[in-house]
Motif scaffolding. Structure first.
Motif, PDB file in Angstrom:
ATOM      1  N   GLN A 151       0.948  -1.211   0.036  1.00 19.30           N
ATOM      2  CA  GLN A 151      -0.031   0.117   0.043  1.00 19.30           C
ATOM      3  C   GLN A 151       1.002   1.313   0.092  1.00 19.30           C
ATOM      4  O   GLN A 151       2.185   1.387   0.525  1.00 19.30           O
ATOM      5  CB  GLN A 151      -0.913   0.104   1.170  1.00 19.30           C
ATOM      6  CG  GLN A 151      -1.942  -1.201   1.353  1.00 19.30           C
ATOM      7  CD  GLN A 151      -2.896  -1.057   0.113  1.00 19.30           C
ATOM      8  OE1 GLN A 151      -3.257  -0.058  -0.158  1.00 19.30           O
ATOM      9  NE2 GLN A 151      -2.912  -2.423  -0.292  1.00 19.30           N
ATOM     10  N   GLU A 161      -5.999  11.036 -10.793  1.00 28.61           N
ATOM     11  CA  GLU A 161      -6.098   9.444 -11.498  1.00 28.61           C
ATOM     12  C   GLU A 161      -4.747   8.874 -11.828  1.00 28.61           C
ATOM     13  O   GLU A 161      -4.625   7.689 -11.806  1.00 28.61           O
ATOM     14  CB  GLU A 161      -7.129   9.705 -12.553  1.00 28.61           C
ATOM     15  CG  GLU A 161      -7.341   8.167 -12.923  1.00 28.61           C
ATOM     16  CD  GLU A 161      -8.251   8.071 -14.218  1.00 28.61           C
ATOM     17  OE1 GLU A 161      -8.717   7.010 -14.362  1.00 28.61           O
ATOM     18  OE2 GLU A 161      -8.932   9.231 -14.428  1.00 28.61           O
ATOM     19  N   THR A 164      -2.979   7.229  -9.098  1.00 30.82           N
ATOM     20  CA  THR A 164      -3.520   5.883  -8.673  1.00 30.82           C
ATOM     21  C   THR A 164      -3.599   4.735  -9.438  1.00 30.82           C
ATOM     22  O   THR A 164      -3.179   3.419  -8.952  1.00 30.82           O
ATOM     23  CB  THR A 164      -5.291   6.299  -8.167  1.00 30.82           C
ATOM     24  OG1 THR A 164      -5.764   6.502  -9.476  1.00 30.82           O
ATOM     25  CG2 THR A 164      -5.388   7.096  -7.079  1.00 30.82           C
ATOM     26  N   ARG A 165      -3.507   5.255 -10.873  1.00 30.37           N
ATOM     27  CA  ARG A 165      -3.019   4.146 -11.983  1.00 30.37           C
ATOM     28  C   ARG A 165      -1.947   3.570 -11.889  1.00 30.37           C
ATOM     29  O   ARG A 165      -1.538   2.578 -11.968  1.00 30.37           O
ATOM     30  CB  ARG A 165      -3.512   4.594 -13.041  1.00 30.37           C
ATOM     31  CG  ARG A 165      -5.089   4.676 -13.445  1.00 30.37           C
ATOM     32  CD  ARG A 165      -5.420   4.995 -14.915  1.00 30.37           C
ATOM     33  NE  ARG A 165      -6.738   5.214 -14.964  1.00 30.37           N
ATOM     34  CZ  ARG A 165      -7.506   4.379 -15.986  1.00 30.37           C
ATOM     35  NH1 ARG A 165      -6.821   3.674 -17.038  1.00 30.37           N
ATOM     36  NH2 ARG A 165      -8.743   4.537 -16.279  1.00 30.37           N
ATOM     37  N   THR A 168      -1.476   1.111  -8.791  1.00 31.01           N
ATOM     38  CA  THR A 168      -2.103  -0.223  -9.372  1.00 31.01           C
ATOM     39  C   THR A 168      -1.151  -0.829 -10.406  1.00 31.01           C
ATOM     40  O   THR A 168      -0.999  -2.049 -10.466  1.00 31.01           O
ATOM     41  CB  THR A 168      -3.459  -0.053  -9.992  1.00 31.01           C
ATOM     42  OG1 THR A 168      -4.266   0.719  -9.236  1.00 31.01           O
ATOM     43  CG2 THR A 168      -4.360  -1.240 -10.622  1.00 31.01           C
ATOM     44  N   TRP A 169      -0.493  -0.083 -11.234  1.00 31.32           N
ATOM     45  CA  TRP A 169       0.433  -0.800 -12.300  1.00 31.32           C
ATOM     46  C   TRP A 169       1.550  -1.311 -11.567  1.00 31.32           C
ATOM     47  O   TRP A 169       1.919  -2.401 -12.091  1.00 31.32           O
ATOM     48  CB  TRP A 169       1.032   0.267 -13.248  1.00 31.32           C
ATOM     49  CG  TRP A 169       1.651  -0.227 -14.349  1.00 31.32           C
ATOM     50  CD1 TRP A 169       1.323  -0.767 -15.663  1.00 31.32           C
ATOM     51  CD2 TRP A 169       3.055  -0.381 -14.295  1.00 31.32           C
ATOM     52  NE1 TRP A 169       2.511  -1.251 -16.393  1.00 31.32           N
ATOM     53  CE2 TRP A 169       3.464  -0.961 -15.523  1.00 31.32           C
ATOM     54  CE3 TRP A 169       4.051   0.096 -13.462  1.00 31.32           C
ATOM     55  CZ2 TRP A 169       4.730  -1.136 -15.831  1.00 31.32           C
ATOM     56  CZ3 TRP A 169       5.464  -0.215 -13.917  1.00 31.32           C
ATOM     57  CH2 TRP A 169       5.674  -0.833 -14.935  1.00 31.32           C
ATOM     58  N   ARG A 171       1.801  -2.273  -8.415  1.00 33.79           N
ATOM     59  CA  ARG A 171       1.402  -3.667  -7.676  1.00 33.79           C
ATOM     60  C   ARG A 171       1.200  -4.804  -8.621  1.00 33.79           C
ATOM     61  O   ARG A 171       1.658  -5.902  -8.018  1.00 33.79           O
ATOM     62  CB  ARG A 171       0.345  -3.082  -7.015  1.00 33.79           C
ATOM     63  CG  ARG A 171       0.048  -3.966  -5.780  1.00 33.79           C
ATOM     64  CD  ARG A 171      -0.959  -3.691  -4.874  1.00 33.79           C
ATOM     65  NE  ARG A 171      -1.898  -2.806  -5.257  1.00 33.79           N
ATOM     66  CZ  ARG A 171      -2.454  -1.574  -4.610  1.00 33.79           C
ATOM     67  NH1 ARG A 171      -2.544  -1.493  -3.255  1.00 33.79           N
ATOM     68  NH2 ARG A 171      -3.461  -0.709  -5.178  1.00 33.79           N
ATOM     69  N   ARG A 172       0.550  -4.325  -9.731  1.00 36.17           N
ATOM     70  CA  ARG A 172       0.242  -5.521 -10.443  1.00 36.17           C
ATOM     71  C   ARG A 172       1.646  -6.237 -11.046  1.00 36.17           C
ATOM     72  O   ARG A 172       1.627  -7.277 -11.262  1.00 36.17           O
ATOM     73  CB  ARG A 172      -0.686  -5.227 -11.855  1.00 36.17           C
ATOM     74  CG  ARG A 172      -1.006  -6.297 -12.605  1.00 36.17           C
ATOM     75  CD  ARG A 172      -2.029  -5.808 -13.777  1.00 36.17           C
ATOM     76  NE  ARG A 172      -2.917  -4.920 -13.371  1.00 36.17           N
ATOM     77  CZ  ARG A 172      -2.996  -3.684 -13.898  1.00 36.17           C
ATOM     78  NH1 ARG A 172      -2.437  -3.330 -15.109  1.00 36.17           N
ATOM     79  NH2 ARG A 172      -4.026  -2.715 -13.676  1.00 36.17           N
TER      80      ARG A 172
END
Length: 188
Positions: A151, A161, A164-165, A168-169, A171-172
Protein backbone atom coordinates in the motif's frame (compact mmCIF):
# COMPACT_ATOMS: atom_id res chain seq x y z
CA UNK A 1 -33.16 21.03 -25.05
CA UNK A 2 -32.67 20.78 -28.79
CA UNK A 3 -29.68 18.79 -29.95
CA UNK A 4 -27.57 20.25 -32.72
CA UNK A 5 -26.96 18.07 -35.79
CA UNK A 6 -24.18 15.54 -35.46
CA UNK A 7 -21.08 16.79 -37.30
CA UNK A 8 -18.98 14.66 -39.64
CA UNK A 9 -17.38 12.13 -39.39
CA UNK A 10 -19.69 10.50 -36.81
CA UNK A 11 -23.07 11.12 -38.43
CA UNK A 12 -23.95 7.61 -39.60
CA UNK A 13 -23.52 4.09 -38.21
CA UNK A 14 -21.17 3.29 -41.12
CA UNK A 15 -18.93 6.22 -40.22
CA UNK A 16 -18.86 5.12 -36.58
CA UNK A 17 -18.09 1.53 -37.60
CA UNK A 18 -15.18 2.77 -39.74
CA UNK A 19 -13.88 4.80 -36.80
CA UNK A 20 -14.11 1.79 -34.46
CA UNK A 21 -12.13 -0.29 -36.97
CA UNK A 22 -9.11 1.93 -36.20
CA UNK A 23 -9.47 1.40 -32.44
CA UNK A 24 -10.43 -2.25 -31.97
CA UNK A 25 -8.83 -5.45 -33.30
CA UNK A 26 -9.51 -6.36 -36.95
CA UNK A 27 -12.82 -8.10 -37.48
CA UNK A 28 -14.49 -6.54 -34.43
CA UNK A 29 -18.18 -5.99 -35.11
CA UNK A 30 -20.70 -3.93 -33.19
CA UNK A 31 -24.41 -3.31 -32.97
CA UNK A 32 -24.58 0.49 -33.15
CA UNK A 33 -27.41 2.46 -31.54
CA UNK A 34 -27.87 6.25 -31.90
CA UNK A 35 -28.28 8.56 -28.91
CA UNK A 36 -28.75 12.32 -28.80
CA UNK A 37 -25.01 12.92 -28.29
CA UNK A 38 -23.33 9.83 -29.65
CA UNK A 39 -23.51 6.17 -30.49
CA UNK A 40 -23.75 3.19 -28.14
CA UNK A 41 -21.69 0.35 -29.60
CA UNK A 42 -22.27 -3.16 -28.29
CA UNK A 43 -19.83 -5.91 -29.36
CA UNK A 44 -21.39 -8.48 -31.67
CA UNK A 45 -19.60 -11.75 -31.03
CA UNK A 46 -21.94 -14.00 -33.02
CA UNK A 47 -20.77 -15.61 -36.26
CA UNK A 48 -23.60 -13.95 -38.19
CA UNK A 49 -22.95 -10.22 -37.92
CA UNK A 50 -25.60 -9.33 -40.51
CA UNK A 51 -28.36 -8.86 -37.94
CA UNK A 52 -28.69 -5.49 -36.25
CA UNK A 53 -31.52 -6.06 -33.83
CA UNK A 54 -32.73 -3.96 -30.95
CA UNK A 55 -31.30 -6.45 -28.43
CA UNK A 56 -27.59 -6.89 -27.65
CA UNK A 57 -26.24 -10.06 -29.22
CA UNK A 58 -24.12 -11.10 -26.25
CA UNK A 59 -25.22 -10.20 -22.72
CA UNK A 60 -22.39 -9.53 -20.27
CA UNK A 61 -20.27 -7.61 -22.77
CA UNK A 62 -19.23 -4.03 -22.05
CA UNK A 63 -20.74 -1.25 -24.13
CA UNK A 64 -18.78 1.56 -25.73
CA UNK A 65 -20.02 5.04 -26.54
CA UNK A 66 -18.57 7.21 -29.31
CA UNK A 67 -19.14 10.90 -28.67
CA UNK A 68 -20.63 12.21 -31.92
CA UNK A 69 -18.91 15.59 -31.59
CA UNK A 70 -15.43 14.69 -30.32
CA UNK A 71 -14.94 11.01 -31.18
CA UNK A 72 -13.98 10.21 -27.58
CA UNK A 73 -14.74 6.56 -26.81
CA UNK A 74 -15.83 5.57 -23.32
CA UNK A 75 -16.43 2.08 -21.88
CA UNK A 76 -19.62 1.34 -19.95
CA UNK A 77 -21.12 -1.64 -18.07
CA UNK A 78 -23.08 -4.43 -19.71
CA UNK A 79 -26.43 -2.75 -19.24
CA UNK A 80 -28.91 -2.53 -22.10
CA UNK A 81 -27.64 -0.09 -24.76
CA UNK A 82 -30.80 2.04 -24.44
CA UNK A 83 -30.08 2.60 -20.74
CA UNK A 84 -26.42 3.39 -21.46
CA UNK A 85 -27.53 5.92 -24.09
CA UNK A 86 -29.99 7.52 -21.69
CA UNK A 87 -27.35 7.84 -18.93
CA UNK A 88 -24.81 9.22 -21.41
CA UNK A 89 -27.20 11.81 -22.83
CA UNK A 90 -28.40 12.89 -19.38
CA UNK A 91 -24.81 13.40 -18.20
CA UNK A 92 -23.99 15.61 -21.20
CA UNK A 93 -27.31 17.46 -21.06
CA UNK A 94 -26.81 18.23 -17.35
CA UNK A 95 -23.09 19.03 -17.56
CA UNK A 96 -22.14 16.03 -15.41
CA UNK A 97 -19.15 13.69 -15.82
CA UNK A 98 -19.66 10.93 -18.38
CA UNK A 99 -20.52 7.67 -16.54
CA UNK A 100 -17.73 5.68 -18.17
CA UNK A 101 -13.96 5.62 -18.55
CA UNK A 102 -12.44 7.15 -21.66
CA UNK A 103 -10.42 4.55 -23.53
CA UNK A 104 -9.72 6.49 -26.73
CA UNK A 105 -8.01 8.69 -27.54
CA UNK A 106 -5.43 7.99 -24.89
CA UNK A 107 -5.15 10.92 -22.45
CA UNK A 108 -2.03 10.31 -20.35
CA UNK A 109 1.45 8.82 -20.56
CA UNK A 110 2.55 7.82 -17.06
CA UNK A 111 6.17 7.02 -16.27
CA UNK A 112 7.59 5.58 -13.06
CA UNK A 113 11.23 5.77 -11.99
CA UNK A 114 12.31 4.04 -8.80
CA UNK A 115 14.38 6.53 -6.80
CA UNK A 116 14.89 4.66 -3.53
CA UNK A 117 14.45 1.22 -2.02
CA UNK A 118 15.17 -0.22 1.41
CA UNK A 119 13.97 -3.25 3.40
CA UNK A 120 10.54 -1.78 4.12
CA UNK A 121 9.56 0.48 1.24
CA UNK A 122 10.11 1.71 -2.30
CA UNK A 123 9.96 5.22 -3.63
CA UNK A 124 8.95 6.11 -7.19
CA UNK A 125 8.94 9.41 -8.99
CA UNK A 126 5.75 9.30 -11.08
CA UNK A 127 5.23 11.71 -13.96
CA UNK A 128 2.01 12.11 -15.91
CA UNK A 129 2.22 13.84 -19.31
CA UNK A 130 -0.91 14.82 -21.18
CA UNK A 131 -1.46 13.29 -24.63
CA UNK A 132 -4.43 15.46 -25.56
CA UNK A 133 -4.66 18.88 -27.18
CA UNK A 134 -4.76 21.32 -25.59
CA UNK A 135 -2.34 19.61 -23.25
CA UNK A 136 -2.98 19.54 -19.54
CA UNK A 137 0.01 20.40 -17.34
CA UNK A 138 2.58 17.66 -16.70
CA UNK A 139 2.42 16.54 -13.08
CA UNK A 140 4.83 14.72 -10.82
CA UNK A 141 4.11 12.80 -7.66
CA UNK A 142 6.25 10.95 -5.14
CA UNK A 143 4.82 7.47 -4.59
CA UNK A 144 6.09 5.52 -1.57
CA UNK A 145 4.96 1.89 -1.30
CA UNK A 146 5.25 -0.33 1.77
CA UNK A 147 6.74 -3.70 0.80
CA UNK A 148 4.79 -5.68 3.39
CA UNK A 149 1.44 -3.98 2.95
CA UNK A 150 1.72 -3.30 -0.82
CA UNK A 151 0.00 0.00 0.00
CA UNK A 152 1.10 3.61 -0.46
CA UNK A 153 2.49 5.36 2.59
CA UNK A 154 0.04 8.21 2.16
CA UNK A 155 -3.48 8.07 0.87
CA UNK A 156 -4.08 8.31 -2.86
CA UNK A 157 -7.71 9.33 -2.33
CA UNK A 158 -6.98 12.93 -3.26
CA UNK A 159 -4.22 12.12 -5.75
CA UNK A 160 -4.99 12.68 -9.43
CA UNK A 161 -6.06 9.58 -11.37
CA UNK A 162 -2.71 9.01 -13.16
CA UNK A 163 -1.04 8.44 -9.80
CA UNK A 164 -3.63 6.00 -8.50
CA UNK A 165 -3.21 4.09 -11.76
CA UNK A 166 0.60 4.14 -11.27
CA UNK A 167 0.16 2.49 -7.87
CA UNK A 168 -2.08 -0.17 -9.41
CA UNK A 169 0.38 -0.73 -12.27
CA UNK A 170 3.40 -1.13 -9.96
CA UNK A 171 1.53 -3.47 -7.62
CA UNK A 172 0.28 -5.60 -10.55
CA UNK A 173 3.83 -5.81 -11.91
CA UNK A 174 5.08 -7.00 -8.52
CA UNK A 175 2.30 -9.57 -8.14
CA UNK A 176 2.93 -11.07 -11.59
CA UNK A 177 6.76 -11.05 -11.53
CA UNK A 178 7.59 -10.97 -7.78
CA UNK A 179 9.86 -8.00 -8.55
CA UNK A 180 9.25 -4.29 -8.19
CA UNK A 181 9.99 -2.50 -11.47
CA UNK A 182 12.95 -0.13 -11.74
CA UNK A 183 11.10 1.91 -14.37
CA UNK A 184 7.85 1.67 -16.22
CA UNK A 185 5.58 3.44 -18.65
CA UNK A 186 1.95 3.01 -19.62
CA UNK A 187 -0.68 5.06 -21.42
CA UNK A 188 -4.36 5.29 -20.86
Amino acid sequence: MEVSPVPEPYRTPDQVEGYLAHIFPPGSKFHIYPTAYGWVCHPNLSADNSQNTTQPSEPGQANFVVNARTGAVTVHPSLHPALIGKQYDEAIRNGLPIPGDQIYPLRWRVTLQRTREDETELEYQVTAASLIEPAEPTNSYLLIIGKKTLQPRRSLIEAPEPFTRAMTWARRHYRTTSKWPETGMFEY
